[in-house]
Enzyme design. Structure first.
Site, PDB file in Angstrom:
ATOM      1  N   SER A 106      54.832  51.573  10.131  1.00 49.99           N
ATOM      2  CA  SER A 106      56.119  51.597   9.419  1.00 49.99           C
ATOM      3  C   SER A 106      56.519  50.197   8.955  1.00 49.99           C
ATOM      4  CB  SER A 106      57.219  52.225  10.282  1.00 49.99           C
ATOM      5  OG  SER A 106      57.581  51.384  11.351  1.00 49.99           O
ATOM      6  N   ASN A 107      56.205  49.179   9.726  1.00 50.46           N
ATOM      7  CA  ASN A 107      56.489  47.809   9.266  1.00 50.46           C
ATOM      8  C   ASN A 107      55.616  47.450   8.067  1.00 50.46           C
ATOM      9  OD1 ASN A 107      58.545  46.202  10.873  1.00 50.46           O
ATOM     10  ND2 ASN A 107      57.377  47.164  12.513  1.00 50.46           N
ATOM     11  N   THR A 131      50.443  31.401  16.919  1.00 52.91           N
ATOM     12  CA  THR A 131      49.688  30.283  17.497  1.00 52.91           C
ATOM     13  C   THR A 131      48.794  30.878  18.586  1.00 52.91           C
ATOM     14  OG1 THR A 131      51.374  29.859  19.161  1.00 52.91           O
ATOM     15  CG2 THR A 131      51.596  28.665  17.069  1.00 52.91           C
ATOM     16  N   LEU A 169      50.061  33.879  23.271  1.00 50.27           N
ATOM     17  CA  LEU A 169      50.560  35.216  22.955  1.00 50.27           C
ATOM     18  C   LEU A 169      52.076  35.218  22.730  1.00 50.27           C
ATOM     19  CD1 LEU A 169      49.805  38.290  22.833  1.00 50.27           C
ATOM     20  CD2 LEU A 169      50.608  38.400  25.194  1.00 50.27           C
ATOM     21  N   ASP A 170      52.493  35.794  21.603  1.00 47.16           N
ATOM     22  CA  ASP A 170      53.916  35.962  21.276  1.00 47.16           C
ATOM     23  C   ASP A 170      54.679  34.649  21.402  1.00 47.16           C
ATOM     24  OD1 ASP A 170      53.412  38.642  20.799  1.00 47.16           O
ATOM     25  OD2 ASP A 170      53.836  39.215  22.860  1.00 47.16           O
ATOM     26  N   GLN A 189      65.832  47.414  12.567  1.00 42.55           N
ATOM     27  CA  GLN A 189      66.047  45.990  12.251  1.00 42.55           C
ATOM     28  C   GLN A 189      64.735  45.296  11.886  1.00 42.55           C
ATOM     29  OE1 GLN A 189      69.118  44.807  11.792  1.00 42.55           O
ATOM     30  NE2 GLN A 189      69.611  46.949  12.213  1.00 42.55           N
ATOM     31  N   GLU A 190      63.641  45.713  12.514  1.00 44.29           N
ATOM     32  CA  GLU A 190      62.339  45.163  12.129  1.00 44.29           C
ATOM     33  C   GLU A 190      62.095  45.381  10.645  1.00 44.29           C
ATOM     34  OE1 GLU A 190      58.962  46.044  14.705  1.00 44.29           O
ATOM     35  OE2 GLU A 190      60.315  46.650  16.308  1.00 44.29           O
ATOM     36  N   HIS A 239      57.457  40.942  16.701  1.00 49.01           N
ATOM     37  CA  HIS A 239      57.451  41.309  18.121  1.00 49.01           C
ATOM     38  C   HIS A 239      58.800  41.932  18.473  1.00 49.01           C
ATOM     39  CE1 HIS A 239      56.222  41.196  22.282  1.00 49.01           C
ATOM     40  NE2 HIS A 239      57.415  40.728  22.588  1.00 49.01           N
TER      41      HIS A 239
HETATM   42  C1  GAR Z   1      56.684  47.661  16.190  1.00 46.60           C
HETATM   43  O1  GAR Z   1      57.826  47.938  16.974  1.00 46.60           O
HETATM   44  C2  GAR Z   1      56.198  46.258  16.447  1.00 46.60           C
HETATM   45  O2  GAR Z   1      57.228  45.319  16.656  1.00 46.60           O
HETATM   46  C3  GAR Z   1      55.410  46.451  17.704  1.00 46.60           C
HETATM   47  O3  GAR Z   1      54.727  47.673  17.519  1.00 46.60           O
HETATM   48  C4  GAR Z   1      55.503  48.514  16.658  1.00 46.60           C
HETATM   49  C5  GAR Z   1      54.633  48.975  15.514  1.00 46.60           C
HETATM   50  O4  GAR Z   1      55.269  49.946  14.736  1.00 46.60           O
HETATM   51  N1  GAR Z   1      54.504  45.368  17.919  1.00 46.60           N
HETATM   52  C6  GAR Z   1      54.111  44.961  19.127  1.00 46.60           C
HETATM   53  O5  GAR Z   1      54.484  45.483  20.153  1.00 46.60           O
HETATM   54  C7  GAR Z   1      53.155  43.796  19.095  1.00 46.60           C
HETATM   55  N2  GAR Z   1      52.772  43.426  20.435  1.00 46.60           N
HETATM   56  P1  GAR Z   1      54.749  50.269  13.263  1.00 46.60           P
HETATM   57  O6  GAR Z   1      53.250  50.543  13.362  1.00 46.60           O
HETATM   58  O7  GAR Z   1      55.512  51.503  12.877  1.00 46.60           O
HETATM   59  O8  GAR Z   1      55.049  49.087  12.390  1.00 46.60           O
END
Ligand code: GAR
Length: 196
Positions: A13-14, A141, A144-145, A173-174, A109
């Site tokens: 979705s992102n 970098t 991690l995260d 919000q993402e 993240h």
């Molecule tokens: C999102 O919430 C993203 O922030 C998270 O996975 C989801 C993916 O959703 N990422 C992590 O946890 C990275 N460690 P999406 O496939 O619908 O974009």
């Protein structure tokens, strides 16, 4: 115009919000959607949008991350990507891989970093009794995260929230934050985007 490769593992979705944002005067265009998982729902969404897709399955490589990454990098290089966006890409990348894209790889993240690196961020925020939670886009970098924060968006934690309910509030919000950061970043502006 910058070319953007987007790495996914799941629903994407992102990725969809990033792809759909790159039109008109936007300083970038998508060049590739790449997944480590052939079943990732995001692959068909990308193909439906006319974006080139590729899959490099991590499983045949077992614990050999370097061997996996040696294959993963090939379609990225072939795509001519200037910027790499990790968008729900659920494999940890080695320092060697990251260094090839230093200063041009972003990640989203689902927490207000530096809080809750790693997995299960929503459950951990609830367990800690946090009043605010959210998401972060940062430059990748080798740690991690970690890496410079390029944007954050906050949400309230509400009474009765479960990890899934909170995750959905953060995901909304993402979808605002990542396109806003990418647009700035592709234009060469690294000023953090802060969404209330
Ligand atoms: C999102 O919430 C993203 O922030 C998270 O996975 C989801 C993916 O959703 N990422 C992590 O946890 C990275 N460690 P999406 O496939 O619908 O974009």
């Amino acid at each position: 115009q910058k070319k953007v490769a987007i790495l996914i593992s799941g629903g994407g979705s992102n990725m969809v919000t990033l792809v759909d944002s790159m039109t008109g005067n936007h300083p970038a265009r998508p060049c590739l959607v790449l997944s480590n998982n052939a079943d990732a729902g995001g692959l068909t969404k990308a193909a439906d949008r006319g974006i080139a897709t590729a899959v490099v399955d991590h499983r045949p490589f077992g614990k050999d991350r370097e061997a996996f990454e040696a294959e993963l990098v090939k379609p990225i290089l072939a795509s001519g990507a200037d910027i790499v966006c990790l968008a729900g890409f659920m494999r940890v990348l080695t320092a060697g891989f990251v260094s090839q894209f230093e200063g041009r790889m972003l990640n989203i993240h689902p927490s207000l970093l530096p809080k809750y690196k790693g997995l299960h961020t929503h459950a951990r925020a609830l367990e800690a009794g946090d009043a605010r939670h959210g998401c972060t886009v940062h430059e990748v970098t080798p740690l991690l995260d970690d890496g410079p924060v390029l944007g954050q968006a906050e949400v309230p934690v509400l009474p009765g929230d479960t990890p899934d309910v909170l995750a959905a509030r953060v995901l909304e919000q993402e979808h605002r934050l990542y396109p806003a950061v990418l647009e700035r970043y592709a234009a060469g502006d690294r000023t953090p985007v802060l969404l209330a």
